[in-house]
Design a protein around this motif. Structure first.
Motif, mmCIF file in Angstrom:
data_model
loop_
_atom_site.group_PDB
_atom_site.id
_atom_site.type_symbol
_atom_site.label_atom_id
_atom_site.label_comp_id
_atom_site.label_asym_id
_atom_site.label_seq_id
_atom_site.Cartn_x
_atom_site.Cartn_y
_atom_site.Cartn_z
ATOM 1 N N MET A 1 0.849 -1.196 0.000
ATOM 2 C CA MET A 1 0.000 0.000 0.000
ATOM 3 C C MET A 1 0.887 1.250 0.000
ATOM 4 S SD MET A 1 -3.098 1.290 0.175
ATOM 5 C CE MET A 1 -4.132 -0.035 0.777
ATOM 6 N N PRO A 2 0.786 2.124 -1.012
ATOM 7 C CA PRO A 2 1.616 3.333 -1.033
ATOM 8 C C PRO A 2 1.243 4.281 0.095
ATOM 9 C CG PRO A 2 -0.051 3.419 -2.750
ATOM 10 C CD PRO A 2 -0.108 2.034 -2.170
ATOM 11 N N ARG A 3 2.246 5.011 0.557
ATOM 12 C CA ARG A 3 2.033 6.007 1.594
ATOM 13 C C ARG A 3 2.749 7.288 1.192
ATOM 14 N NH1 ARG A 3 4.257 4.000 7.091
ATOM 15 N NH2 ARG A 3 6.052 3.632 5.746
ATOM 16 N N ILE A 4 2.306 8.402 1.763
ATOM 17 C CA ILE A 4 2.972 9.674 1.528
ATOM 18 C C ILE A 4 2.973 10.480 2.817
ATOM 19 C CG2 ILE A 4 0.816 10.728 0.682
ATOM 20 C CD1 ILE A 4 2.552 12.556 -1.074
ATOM 21 N N GLY A 5 4.093 11.117 3.074
ATOM 22 C CA GLY A 5 4.220 12.085 4.157
ATOM 23 C C GLY A 5 4.942 13.301 3.608
ATOM 24 N N PHE A 6 4.970 14.380 4.353
ATOM 25 C CA PHE A 6 5.641 15.580 3.859
ATOM 26 C C PHE A 6 6.160 16.424 5.017
ATOM 27 C CE2 PHE A 6 1.043 16.280 3.973
ATOM 28 C CZ PHE A 6 0.943 17.374 4.825
ATOM 29 N N GLU A 7 7.099 17.297 4.686
ATOM 30 C CA GLU A 7 7.644 18.278 5.614
ATOM 31 C C GLU A 7 7.608 19.629 4.923
ATOM 32 O OE1 GLU A 7 11.586 16.979 6.536
ATOM 33 O OE2 GLU A 7 10.938 15.060 7.371
ATOM 34 N N TRP A 8 7.325 20.654 5.688
ATOM 35 C CA TRP A 8 7.250 22.014 5.144
ATOM 36 C C TRP A 8 7.983 22.926 6.121
ATOM 37 C CZ3 TRP A 8 2.168 25.292 4.549
ATOM 38 C CH2 TRP A 8 2.359 26.296 3.588
ATOM 39 N N GLN A 9 9.145 23.430 5.712
ATOM 40 C CA GLN A 9 10.038 24.173 6.611
ATOM 41 C C GLN A 9 10.097 25.639 6.210
ATOM 42 O OE1 GLN A 9 13.818 22.297 7.241
ATOM 43 N NE2 GLN A 9 14.763 24.136 8.100
ATOM 44 N N PHE A 10 10.072 26.517 7.241
ATOM 45 C CA PHE A 10 9.946 27.957 7.013
ATOM 46 C C PHE A 10 11.166 28.715 7.531
ATOM 47 C CE2 PHE A 10 5.831 26.047 7.506
ATOM 48 C CZ PHE A 10 5.059 26.618 6.509
ATOM 49 N N PRO A 11 11.641 29.697 6.780
ATOM 50 C CA PRO A 11 12.676 30.591 7.321
ATOM 51 C C PRO A 11 12.091 31.492 8.399
ATOM 52 C CG PRO A 11 11.915 31.409 5.201
ATOM 53 C CD PRO A 11 11.237 30.078 5.414
ATOM 54 N N HIS A 12 12.975 32.070 9.204
ATOM 55 C CA HIS A 12 12.509 32.922 10.311
ATOM 56 C C HIS A 12 11.688 34.119 9.827
ATOM 57 C CE1 HIS A 12 14.643 30.616 13.189
ATOM 58 N NE2 HIS A 12 15.847 31.030 12.881
ATOM 59 N N THR A 13 11.889 34.527 8.588
ATOM 60 C CA THR A 13 11.149 35.685 8.079
ATOM 61 C C THR A 13 9.675 35.373 7.831
ATOM 62 O OG1 THR A 13 11.871 35.058 5.861
ATOM 63 C CG2 THR A 13 13.166 36.752 7.018
ATOM 64 N N ASP A 14 9.332 34.075 7.761
ATOM 65 C CA ASP A 14 7.961 33.695 7.397
ATOM 66 C C ASP A 14 7.179 33.110 8.566
ATOM 67 O OD1 ASP A 14 7.563 33.593 4.089
ATOM 68 O OD2 ASP A 14 9.614 33.731 4.796
ATOM 69 N N LEU A 15 7.740 32.137 9.240
ATOM 70 C CA LEU A 15 7.183 31.622 10.488
ATOM 71 C C LEU A 15 8.335 31.445 11.449
ATOM 72 C CD1 LEU A 15 4.594 28.710 9.854
ATOM 73 C CD2 LEU A 15 4.119 31.058 10.560
ATOM 74 N N ARG A 16 8.093 31.712 12.724
ATOM 75 C CA ARG A 16 9.154 31.469 13.687
ATOM 76 C C ARG A 16 8.576 31.209 15.070
ATOM 77 N NH1 ARG A 16 13.599 35.618 14.167
ATOM 78 N NH2 ARG A 16 14.272 34.003 15.611
ATOM 79 N N PHE A 17 9.442 30.680 15.941
ATOM 80 C CA PHE A 17 9.052 30.412 17.312
ATOM 81 C C PHE A 17 9.241 31.658 18.175
ATOM 82 C CE2 PHE A 17 10.412 26.075 15.916
ATOM 83 C CZ PHE A 17 9.188 25.462 16.073
ATOM 84 N N TYR A 18 8.405 31.724 19.224
ATOM 85 C CA TYR A 18 8.502 32.807 20.208
ATOM 86 C C TYR A 18 8.429 32.195 21.600
ATOM 87 C CZ TYR A 18 7.541 35.776 16.206
ATOM 88 O OH TYR A 18 7.611 36.401 14.988
#
Length: 445
Positions: A1-18
């Motif tokens: 059975m095929p599966r798919i996953g993904f990752e989406w990574q953001f630079p600090h200018t777009d999303l960041r932790f606080y």
């Protein structure tokens, strides 16, 4: 059975932790890699750190329905953080029709505008938008505010999604002592925000897709990177009359050698960054579980009887590679003969030799080959002296089985799906994932 996953990574200018300090929220760039800030088990979506950057990661799924719900969940998440609604007309038709459903809209009591609610998709996340009588309501179930994410509107950093940590975040990477130090304790609070949201900027990140691919389907894709990969594999197999499975396996080995031989891998992501298509499956497990008996017999005979000493003594990694975390480049002394033997027999060592810390200089273990992962990264084989659940490097981390004989590959360059390596806004990201799912064989209704 095929599966798919993904990752989406953001630079600090777009999303960041606080992080909150003295009652105020401040940008935070030192969340350790693989530190999990949020996880929705129902949706199969996590928010983690990758070198301090925000990364959204999905659990692999096998159906279009599950994948669609993950994409809707992320779209809702970004809408609430950025205040920017999804441009439905830019989505693929298969996905856009679900965003257009009026039943997925509620009215925000403060702005009086329709807002898509992630909790309507899977019964999780962001009930703050349904605040009633000082408590947060999820459907018909009331929960204490501290148990769910909160949303603070209109801060200097855009809307802040405030998350209470379920587990502590520790510093695994390259810590010399077995006990990794705690950086953010359990019940501490981190937030995710979009610095450019107040100026109306789109939030963009780099996407990677992970798919299950039958081994026999890999040669055509790998050969597209450099025709020499196929030429060298076929020269190695000359006179053997290999099965399609053995042919593909040898092409995969030569692809790995091609990556290490043609680049000095200096990225802080380590050697995996040099693979346009990264195999995450342990090669020894492919040898054991996917090759048939006659394939292994032919492969063993070639290694034992037909490879010259000069070939066996050649270096798998003639160029150095980064060990990540801005450390010096590492020259791996591994020879081709040693690597091929480890694919056939594992890299067992002894209990005393196995990695007891996180320096990654011990044997890889009896069920792994010497590039799963490369030397300098902690072995996947656990050791009693190491912390339970310690993060290890992605190369060779997954194992093929008789029931699941496919190769798990990570598309680090998604140009085949219309993405390329540039940062993508949500609509383009979602379309890339849908295209990858279609190629993987998931039925997109």
């Amino acid at each position: 059975m095929p599966r798919i996953g993904f990752e989406w990574q953001f630079p600090h200018t777009d999303l960041r932790f606080y992080h909150q300090d003295a009652g105020s929220w401040h940008p935070c760039g030192d969340v350790p890699s693989k530190g999990r800030v949020f996880y929705s088990e129902n949706a199969g979506i996590a928010i983690e750190s990758d070198g301090g950057e925000v990364e959204i990661i999905s659990d692999p799924v096998e159906t279009w329905v599950a994948l669609r719900q993950q994409l809707l969940f992320i779209g809702d998440l970004l809408t609430l953080i950025t205040g920017r609604t999804v441009e439905i007309e830019r989505l693929s038709p298969e996905l856009g029709k679900f965003f257009a459903a009026d039943s997925n809209l509620v009215v925000d009591s403060e702005s009086k505008k329709p807002v898509r609610m992630a909790n309507l998709q899977r019964g999780v996340l962001l009930p703050v938008m349904m605040k009633q009588g000082g408590r947060l309501k999820v459907g018909t179930q009331e929960v204490p505010p501290s148990n769910k994410p909160a949303l603070t509107l209109g801060t200097a950093y855009g809307n802040l999604l405030i998350l209470t940590l379920h587990d502590p975040i520790v510093q695994w990477n390259f810590t010399p002592a077995p006990a990794a130090p705690v950086v953010f304790p359990r019940d501490d609070r981190l937030a995710v925000g979009a610095p450019g949201a107040r100026e109306g900027a789109k939030t963009r990140g780099v996407v990677q897709a992970t798919l299950d691919v039958p081994l026999v389907n890999l040669p055509a894709r790998l050969g597209s990177f450099d025709g020499a990969i196929i030429e060298r594999a076929e020269a190695w197999l000359k006179g053997m009359n290999p099965s399609p499975t053995l042919y593909a396996f040898v092409v995969l080995l030569h692809y790995s050698m091609w990556v290490f031989a043609t680049q000095t891998l200096t990225s802080d992501d380590g050697p995996k960054a040099g693979f346009p298509l990264l195999p995450r499956t342990n090669l020894r497990s492919l040898y054991r579980m996917v090759l048939e008996d006659q394939d292994r017999t032919a492969f063993d005979a070639k290694v034992n009887n037909n490879l010259t000493p000069d070939v066996k003594s050649g270096r798998v990694c003639p160029r150095p590679y980064s060990l990540g975390n801005k450390r010096d480049l590492f020259a791996n002394p591994l020879t081709i003969g040693e690597w091929l033997d480890s694919i056939r027999h594992g890299d067992p060592g002894t209990a005393a030799d196995l990695d007891q810390d996180v320096t990654g200089m011990g044997p890889r273990g009896g069920d792994y080959d010497k590039l799963s992962p490369p030397l300098g990264y902690p072995a996947h084989t656990p050791h009693a002296a190491r912390p339970v659940g310690m993060f290890t490097y992605s190369m060779g981390k997954m194992n093929a089985t008789r029931e699941s004989p496919a190769v798990i590959v990570e598309y680090r360059d998604t140009q085949d799906f219309g993405g390329g390596q540039d940062s993508l806004a949500y609509e383009a990201f979602a379309n890339v994932v849908v295209a990858a799912a279609r190629q993987a064989g998931l039925v997109v209704e």
